[in-house]
Design a protein around this motif. Structure first.
Motif, PDB file in Angstrom:
ATOM      1  N   TYR A 142      36.194  45.063  44.327  1.00  0.00           N
ATOM      2  CA  TYR A 142      37.317  45.232  43.381  1.00  0.00           C
ATOM      3  C   TYR A 142      38.206  43.995  43.278  1.00  0.00           C
ATOM      4  O   TYR A 142      39.325  44.088  42.801  1.00  0.00           O
ATOM      5  CB  TYR A 142      38.161  46.481  43.702  1.00  0.00           C
ATOM      6  CG  TYR A 142      37.398  47.755  43.451  1.00  0.00           C
ATOM      7  CD1 TYR A 142      37.207  48.225  42.146  1.00  0.00           C
ATOM      8  CD2 TYR A 142      36.821  48.466  44.498  1.00  0.00           C
ATOM      9  CE1 TYR A 142      36.478  49.376  41.909  1.00  0.00           C
ATOM     10  CE2 TYR A 142      36.081  49.620  44.270  1.00  0.00           C
ATOM     11  CZ  TYR A 142      35.916  50.063  42.969  1.00  0.00           C
ATOM     12  OH  TYR A 142      35.178  51.198  42.730  1.00  0.00           O
ATOM     13  N   THR A 190      38.160  39.569  42.352  1.00  0.00           N
ATOM     14  CA  THR A 190      37.396  38.584  41.580  1.00  0.00           C
ATOM     15  C   THR A 190      37.435  37.251  42.331  1.00  0.00           C
ATOM     16  O   THR A 190      38.215  37.082  43.289  1.00  0.00           O
ATOM     17  CB  THR A 190      38.053  38.329  40.214  1.00  0.00           C
ATOM     18  OG1 THR A 190      39.350  37.765  40.467  1.00  0.00           O
ATOM     19  CG2 THR A 190      38.182  39.593  39.397  1.00  0.00           C
ATOM     20  N   ASP A 194      38.628  34.649  41.034  1.00  0.00           N
ATOM     21  CA  ASP A 194      39.934  34.034  40.731  1.00  0.00           C
ATOM     22  C   ASP A 194      40.926  34.415  41.841  1.00  0.00           C
ATOM     23  O   ASP A 194      41.709  33.583  42.306  1.00  0.00           O
ATOM     24  CB  ASP A 194      40.478  34.520  39.376  1.00  0.00           C
ATOM     25  CG  ASP A 194      39.906  33.712  38.216  1.00  0.00           C
ATOM     26  OD1 ASP A 194      39.184  32.732  38.482  1.00  0.00           O
ATOM     27  OD2 ASP A 194      40.187  34.062  37.065  1.00  0.00           O
ATOM     28  N   SER A 195      40.881  35.682  42.261  1.00  0.00           N
ATOM     29  CA  SER A 195      41.763  36.109  43.362  1.00  0.00           C
ATOM     30  C   SER A 195      41.406  35.354  44.640  1.00  0.00           C
ATOM     31  O   SER A 195      42.282  34.942  45.394  1.00  0.00           O
ATOM     32  CB  SER A 195      41.629  37.611  43.624  1.00  0.00           C
ATOM     33  OG  SER A 195      42.084  38.315  42.510  1.00  0.00           O
ATOM     34  N   ASN A 227      45.936  35.060  28.758  1.00  0.00           N
ATOM     35  CA  ASN A 227      44.888  35.332  29.736  1.00  0.00           C
ATOM     36  C   ASN A 227      44.544  34.056  30.515  1.00  0.00           C
ATOM     37  O   ASN A 227      43.792  33.216  30.045  1.00  0.00           O
ATOM     38  CB  ASN A 227      43.662  35.870  28.978  1.00  0.00           C
ATOM     39  CG  ASN A 227      42.641  36.427  29.919  1.00  0.00           C
ATOM     40  OD1 ASN A 227      42.907  36.585  31.115  1.00  0.00           O
ATOM     41  ND2 ASN A 227      41.458  36.703  29.402  1.00  0.00           N
ATOM     42  N   MET A 265      44.300  34.124  34.359  1.00  0.00           N
ATOM     43  CA  MET A 265      43.514  34.652  35.486  1.00  0.00           C
ATOM     44  C   MET A 265      43.786  36.146  35.506  1.00  0.00           C
ATOM     45  O   MET A 265      44.714  36.595  34.848  1.00  0.00           O
ATOM     46  CB  MET A 265      44.045  34.108  36.809  1.00  0.00           C
ATOM     47  CG  MET A 265      43.771  32.674  37.094  1.00  0.00           C
ATOM     48  SD  MET A 265      44.591  32.263  38.656  1.00  0.00           S
ATOM     49  CE  MET A 265      43.762  30.753  39.053  1.00  0.00           C
ATOM     50  N   ASP A 266      43.060  36.898  36.311  1.00  0.00           N
ATOM     51  CA  ASP A 266      43.428  38.309  36.413  1.00  0.00           C
ATOM     52  C   ASP A 266      44.788  38.408  37.114  1.00  0.00           C
ATOM     53  O   ASP A 266      45.232  37.454  37.777  1.00  0.00           O
ATOM     54  CB  ASP A 266      42.340  39.113  37.135  1.00  0.00           C
ATOM     55  CG  ASP A 266      42.194  38.723  38.582  1.00  0.00           C
ATOM     56  OD1 ASP A 266      43.006  39.164  39.409  1.00  0.00           O
ATOM     57  OD2 ASP A 266      41.281  37.934  38.881  1.00  0.00           O
ATOM     58  N   MET A 267      45.433  39.534  36.934  1.00  0.00           N
ATOM     59  CA  MET A 267      46.828  39.663  37.367  1.00  0.00           C
ATOM     60  C   MET A 267      47.011  39.456  38.877  1.00  0.00           C
ATOM     61  O   MET A 267      47.996  38.858  39.307  1.00  0.00           O
ATOM     62  CB  MET A 267      47.334  41.042  36.945  1.00  0.00           C
ATOM     63  CG  MET A 267      48.773  41.094  36.491  1.00  0.00           C
ATOM     64  SD  MET A 267      49.515  39.534  36.036  1.00  0.00           S
ATOM     65  CE  MET A 267      49.477  39.634  34.303  1.00  0.00           C
ATOM     66  N   THR A 268      46.076  39.945  39.666  1.00  0.00           N
ATOM     67  CA  THR A 268      46.200  39.787  41.128  1.00  0.00           C
ATOM     68  C   THR A 268      46.217  38.302  41.483  1.00  0.00           C
ATOM     69  O   THR A 268      47.081  37.837  42.236  1.00  0.00           O
ATOM     70  CB  THR A 268      45.003  40.465  41.853  1.00  0.00           C
ATOM     71  OG1 THR A 268      44.857  41.779  41.333  1.00  0.00           O
ATOM     72  CG2 THR A 268      45.168  40.500  43.341  1.00  0.00           C
TER      73      THR A 268
END
Ligand code: UDP
Length: 264
Positions: free
Chosen positions: A136, A138, A140-141, A192, A194-197
């Motif tokens: 869960y 990515t 990016d995180s 957009n 990166m993902d939010m996390t």
């Protein structure tokens, strides 16, 4: 050099080049050469590669598979890409270490922060495989987290677009590029990056992000030498950390710290 220690994030998809799947040999060597150019200048380089060219966890359902299983498959895909980049770099004479968030002891070291730091200090390019090692998330995180852990100066997000635009430039020809932007503006404008996390991790730790076109030869080198390439995301939208303090506040802050020093 503008940066002493960088974390370079490359997407798995970018490694596909013009192919539909897997790794494009030419693109792989091109990336390795870009990394070599900065590593040879003494910049400490850590790399996180995605796995989207092979498998993403979200595809699991389409295969009738469990999502968590799919995410682990995605993590293993990043290890395959990491091994390919490691090999390409070594072919160019650059010492590397691959540290994985999922233990695969025959081919990589387990991720241990202190070990990663030591490798970086010794001038080895450190590749972080398997993301953070948990489903869960990515890559990016993983890039944001590992950058914070190893105290990188900046996260360099190499993409096929040359920065952050007002809209998707591949769909909207009137879209314009931001040379600089703040974390808050990115969130307000719902851009957009990166993902939010991943994005929140950078924001909360005041870690600048630069989104740039990795496919343009020499861009990575220009960036570490301080040239303006792509879009820089910071707290204040200005390039230097000092500028994060409002000028009107600076004297007060100085006074406060000298008073504290006197009291001590
Ligand atoms: N993944 C994960 N945890 C992580 C990193 C990655 O579960 O910490 C899985 C996830 O399924 C993801 C896949 O690995 O879709 C490949 O990574 P990503 O999608 O970030 O690759 P990219 O889009 O950068 O190619």
């Amino acid at each position: 050099m503008k940066y002493n220690r960088i974390l370079l994030k490359l997407s798995g998809e970018a490694l596909m080049g013009r192919q539909q799947y897997g790794i494009d040999a030419e693109r792989l060597m091109q990336y390795a050469e870009e990394v070599r150019a900065v590593a040879q200048l003494g910049v400490q380089v850590a790399v996180v590669i995605g796995g989207g060219n092979i498998f993403r966890g979200v595809q699991a359902e389409a295969f009738g598979l469990d999502r968590v299983q799919g995410d682990y498959m995605g993590m293993l895909a990043t290890v395959i890409n990491s091994m390919a980049l490691q090999s390409a770099l070594e072919k160019l004479g650059i010492p590397t270490r691959l540290l994985s968030g999922v233990t695969i002891q025959r081919v990589c070291e387990p991720y241990i922060r202190r070990r990663a730091l030591r490798h970086l200090e010794k001038g080895r390019v450190v590749i972080f495989g398997a993301g953070i090692g948990s489903p869960y998330f990515t890559t990016d995180s993983a890039a944001s987290l590992r950058a914070i852990e190893v105290e990188a100066d900046v996260v360099l997000k190499g993409t096929r677009v040359d920065g952050i635009y007002t809209a998707d430039p591949e769909k909207d020809p009137s879209a314009t590029r931001f040379p600089q932007i703040t974390f808050d503006e990115v969130m307000e404008k719902n851009l957009n990056v990166m993902d939010m996390t991943a994005f929140t991790l950078c924001k909360e730790n005041n870690l600048p992000i630069i989104v740039f076109d990795m496919n343009k030869e020499g861009n990575l080198l220009k960036l570490v030498q301080g040239e303006t390439v792509g879009t820089l995301v910071t707290m204040s939208g200005t390039p230097t950390p000092d500028a994060d303090v409002e000028p009107s506040l600076a004297p007060d802050l100085k006074q406060a710290s000298s008073t504290q020093a006197e009291q001590a």
